[in-house]
Design a protein around this motif. Structure first.
Motif, PDB file in Angstrom:
ATOM      1  N   ASP A 235     -10.751   5.101   5.380  1.00 14.75           N
ATOM      2  CA  ASP A 235     -10.982   3.961   4.486  1.00 14.75           C
ATOM      3  C   ASP A 235     -11.086   4.419   3.031  1.00 14.75           C
ATOM      4  N   LEU A 236     -11.767   5.523   2.817  1.00 10.42           N
ATOM      5  CA  LEU A 236     -11.958   6.012   1.451  1.00 10.42           C
ATOM      6  C   LEU A 236     -10.642   6.464   0.825  1.00 10.42           C
ATOM      7  N   ALA A 237      -9.772   7.041   1.637  1.00 10.73           N
ATOM      8  CA  ALA A 237      -8.504   7.548   1.127  1.00 10.73           C
ATOM      9  C   ALA A 237      -7.613   6.432   0.601  1.00 10.73           C
ATOM     10  N   ARG A 238      -7.868   5.203   0.991  1.00  9.64           N
ATOM     11  CA  ARG A 238      -7.034   4.067   0.568  1.00  9.64           C
ATOM     12  C   ARG A 238      -7.522   3.418  -0.722  1.00  9.64           C
ATOM     13  N   LEU A 239      -8.585   3.938  -1.297  1.00  6.74           N
ATOM     14  CA  LEU A 239      -9.140   3.319  -2.499  1.00  6.74           C
ATOM     15  C   LEU A 239      -8.258   3.569  -3.719  1.00  6.74           C
ATOM     16  N   ASP A 240      -7.815   2.483  -4.348  1.00  2.00           N
ATOM     17  CA  ASP A 240      -7.210   2.630  -5.670  1.00  2.00           C
ATOM     18  C   ASP A 240      -8.324   2.510  -6.699  1.00  2.00           C
ATOM     19  N   ASP A 241      -7.986   2.561  -7.975  1.00  2.73           N
ATOM     20  CA  ASP A 241      -9.027   2.583  -8.999  1.00  2.73           C
ATOM     21  C   ASP A 241      -9.893   1.333  -8.946  1.00  2.73           C
ATOM     22  N   GLN A 242      -9.273   0.175  -8.786  1.00  3.69           N
ATOM     23  CA  GLN A 242     -10.040  -1.062  -8.757  1.00  3.69           C
ATOM     24  C   GLN A 242     -10.970  -1.116  -7.555  1.00  3.69           C
ATOM     25  N   ALA A 243     -10.462  -0.732  -6.385  1.00  7.37           N
ATOM     26  CA  ALA A 243     -11.286  -0.749  -5.170  1.00  7.37           C
ATOM     27  C   ALA A 243     -12.414   0.273  -5.259  1.00  7.37           C
TER      28      ALA A 243
ATOM     29  N   ALA B 129      -3.498  12.485   8.984  1.00  4.57           N
ATOM     30  CA  ALA B 129      -2.377  12.988   8.194  1.00  4.57           C
ATOM     31  C   ALA B 129      -1.619  11.875   7.460  1.00  4.57           C
ATOM     32  N   PRO B 130      -1.392  10.701   8.067  1.00  2.42           N
ATOM     33  CA  PRO B 130      -0.682   9.643   7.329  1.00  2.42           C
ATOM     34  C   PRO B 130      -1.388   9.226   6.043  1.00  2.42           C
ATOM     35  N   GLU B 131      -2.729   9.287   6.035  1.00  4.86           N
ATOM     36  CA  GLU B 131      -3.459   8.941   4.816  1.00  4.86           C
ATOM     37  C   GLU B 131      -3.172   9.951   3.720  1.00  4.86           C
ATOM     38  N   ALA B 132      -3.136  11.220   4.088  1.00  5.82           N
ATOM     39  CA  ALA B 132      -2.823  12.260   3.105  1.00  5.82           C
ATOM     40  C   ALA B 132      -1.363  12.175   2.670  1.00  5.82           C
ATOM     41  N   GLU B 133      -0.471  11.897   3.615  1.00  3.65           N
ATOM     42  CA  GLU B 133       0.958  11.816   3.277  1.00  3.65           C
ATOM     43  C   GLU B 133       1.220  10.693   2.268  1.00  3.65           C
ATOM     44  N   ARG B 134       0.571   9.574   2.444  1.00  2.82           N
ATOM     45  CA  ARG B 134       0.746   8.447   1.528  1.00  2.82           C
ATOM     46  C   ARG B 134       0.364   8.833   0.101  1.00  2.82           C
ATOM     47  N   LEU B 135      -0.595   9.755  -0.028  1.00  2.00           N
ATOM     48  CA  LEU B 135      -1.088  10.132  -1.351  1.00  2.00           C
ATOM     49  C   LEU B 135      -0.255  11.235  -2.013  1.00  2.00           C
ATOM     50  N   LEU B 136       0.792  11.682  -1.345  1.00  2.00           N
ATOM     51  CA  LEU B 136       1.699  12.645  -1.981  1.00  2.00           C
ATOM     52  C   LEU B 136       2.400  12.030  -3.186  1.00  2.00           C
ATOM     53  N   GLY B 137       2.457  10.706  -3.233  1.00  2.00           N
ATOM     54  CA  GLY B 137       3.085  10.030  -4.356  1.00  2.00           C
ATOM     55  C   GLY B 137       2.094   9.452  -5.344  1.00  2.00           C
ATOM     56  N   ASP B 138       0.834   9.843  -5.244  1.00  5.30           N
ATOM     57  CA  ASP B 138      -0.194   9.309  -6.137  1.00  5.30           C
ATOM     58  C   ASP B 138       0.079   9.721  -7.580  1.00  5.30           C
ATOM     59  N   GLU B 139      -0.371   8.895  -8.527  1.00  2.17           N
ATOM     60  CA  GLU B 139      -0.168   9.199  -9.943  1.00  2.17           C
ATOM     61  C   GLU B 139      -0.948  10.433 -10.396  1.00  2.17           C
ATOM     62  N   SER B 140      -2.072  10.719  -9.729  1.00  4.99           N
ATOM     63  CA  SER B 140      -2.931  11.827 -10.135  1.00  4.99           C
ATOM     64  C   SER B 140      -2.483  13.147  -9.502  1.00  4.99           C
TER      65      SER B 140
END
Length: 370
Positions: free
Chosen positions: A273-281, A316-327
């Motif tokens: 759940d935490l891995a899905r937080l964007d800045d607003q969330a 792993a899918p949560e981490a994979e999704r964040l490979l494209g994160d802006e940070s």
């Protein structure tokens, strides 16, 4: 008539403080030398403000020449949970006990202002209030006032509150009766030193913040070094280990109810759940929480380290999704987490897909190392 100091203590109890002691503002003058030694080794890490304010920290009278009394107060946050038990639940993140409720700066400052205003009316003298945000060395002053002693983990320890309490301070232009200094009661115990996952204590009573998980997960703005990542485990904001190990904690909840209550949703939040937080969330979840200090990117960096330490390939899918994160902070730790959760073939597939497109040197280095 009841002495002013006793009436002040009664008022402090009414505001929720567990203890109040009074010292001469110059009673901790030796702390300036210890701070300089700490800074000379570079142990402050990126906390440049410590060096910038060192001269003012050495003596409260430099901060305010009119100060005649230093009033130190303690507010308990003794946990109702076992802080260390959470470390075994690898699919959840561990937030330091002090940060599980409302931001203590806001809570304590409001209560200190109420108390200080009362004191100002009683004495007709000026007062100033401090809660961990000004260059005031509360811990040495609190030791001089008899509130506790700085233990081998460098935090203040109290015979009645253990290691679980916040400090606040009021400086007053009024002359108030002083309390006797507290002596060191650590003895031969070294539980707090031995439990530290990253060996952040070069010696008893000395801390190297650069190795401290609290510093790394809260204050440090960069990419956390390889040598600390596994030791961080699932600690995503701060670390309670050295505090929790203190034997004096057995007295922490006996006579003092914790005034700052933990939020149920922060005691064991799911990493997924935490891995899905964007800045607003992130801002919404941590409104009025000290966790907001770290900002979303550093926080997700920490969450990804915990995911990498979880041993759960289902994350792993949560981490994979964040490979494209802006940070870049986030992308780098997503690479590291996936390198630990995926088999070599699956990881190589991801590397072929993402590594060539990476523009940040630190993230590219993570792909190369992995």
């Amino acid at each position: 008539m009841i002495p002013l100091e006793d009436r002040l203590r009664l008022k402090a109890r009414e505001e929720g403080f567990a203890d109040l002691r009074i010292a001469d503002p110059g009673a901790a003058a030796q702390a300036g030398g210890r701070l300089q030694e700490f800074l000379s080794f570079g142990r402050e890490g990126d906390m440049a403000w410590l060096k910038e304010t060192a001269a003012r920290r050495a003596d409260p009278r430099v901060l305010w020449p009119g100060a005649r009394s230093a009033i130190l107060l303690a507010m308990s946050y003794a946990p109702e949970i076992d802080p260390l038990e959470r470390l075994a639940r690898k699919d959840t993140g561990v937030i330091s006990v002090y940060a599980l409720g409302r931001d203590y700066h806001d809570v304590i400052k409001g209560k200190l202002k109420q108390l200080a205003q009362w004191l100002a009316r009683e004495t007709q003298e000026e007062v100033k209030v401090f809660v961990d945000t000004a260059p005031l060395m509360e811990k040495p002053l609190a030791e001089a006032a008899g509130l506790g002693w700085q233990g081998k983990h460098t935090n203040l320890v109290s015979r009645s509150l253990g290691s679980w309490f916040f400090l606040g301070a009021i400086l007053s232009a009024a002359e108030l009766a002083r309390d006797p200094r507290e002596s060191d009661h650590c003895g031969t115990c070294r539980a707090c030193l031995d439990i530290c996952p990253t060996k952040a204590f070069p010696a008893p009573y000395q801390l190297d913040a650069r190795r401290c998980i609290s510093y790394l997960t809260i204050e440090y703005k960069g990419h956390i070094a390889d040598e600390f990542r596994e030791a961080i485990g699932n600690r995503i904001y701060g670390c309670d280990d050295c505090l929790a190990a203190c034997p004096w904690n057995k007295f922490a909840g006996a006579a003092h109810e914790a005034k700052l209550k933990a939020r149920d949703d922060l005691i064991a939040p799911k990493l997924a759940d935490l891995a899905r937080l964007d800045d607003q969330a992130f801002r919404q979840l941590f409104t009025a929480s000290p966790v907001k200090r770290s900002g979303r990117d550093r926080f997700i960096r920490n969450v990804l380290i915990a995911i990498g330490n979880s041993g759960d390939a289902g994350l792993a899918p949560e981490a994979e999704r964040l490979l494209g994160d802006e940070s870049a902070l986030v992308r780098a730790m997503a690479v590291w987490a996936l390198s630990r959760l995926l088999d070599a073939e699956d990881f190589a597939t991801l590397r072929d897909k993402h590594a060539q497109q990476e523009t940040d040197d630190a993230v590219a280095a993570e792909w190369q190392k992995a």
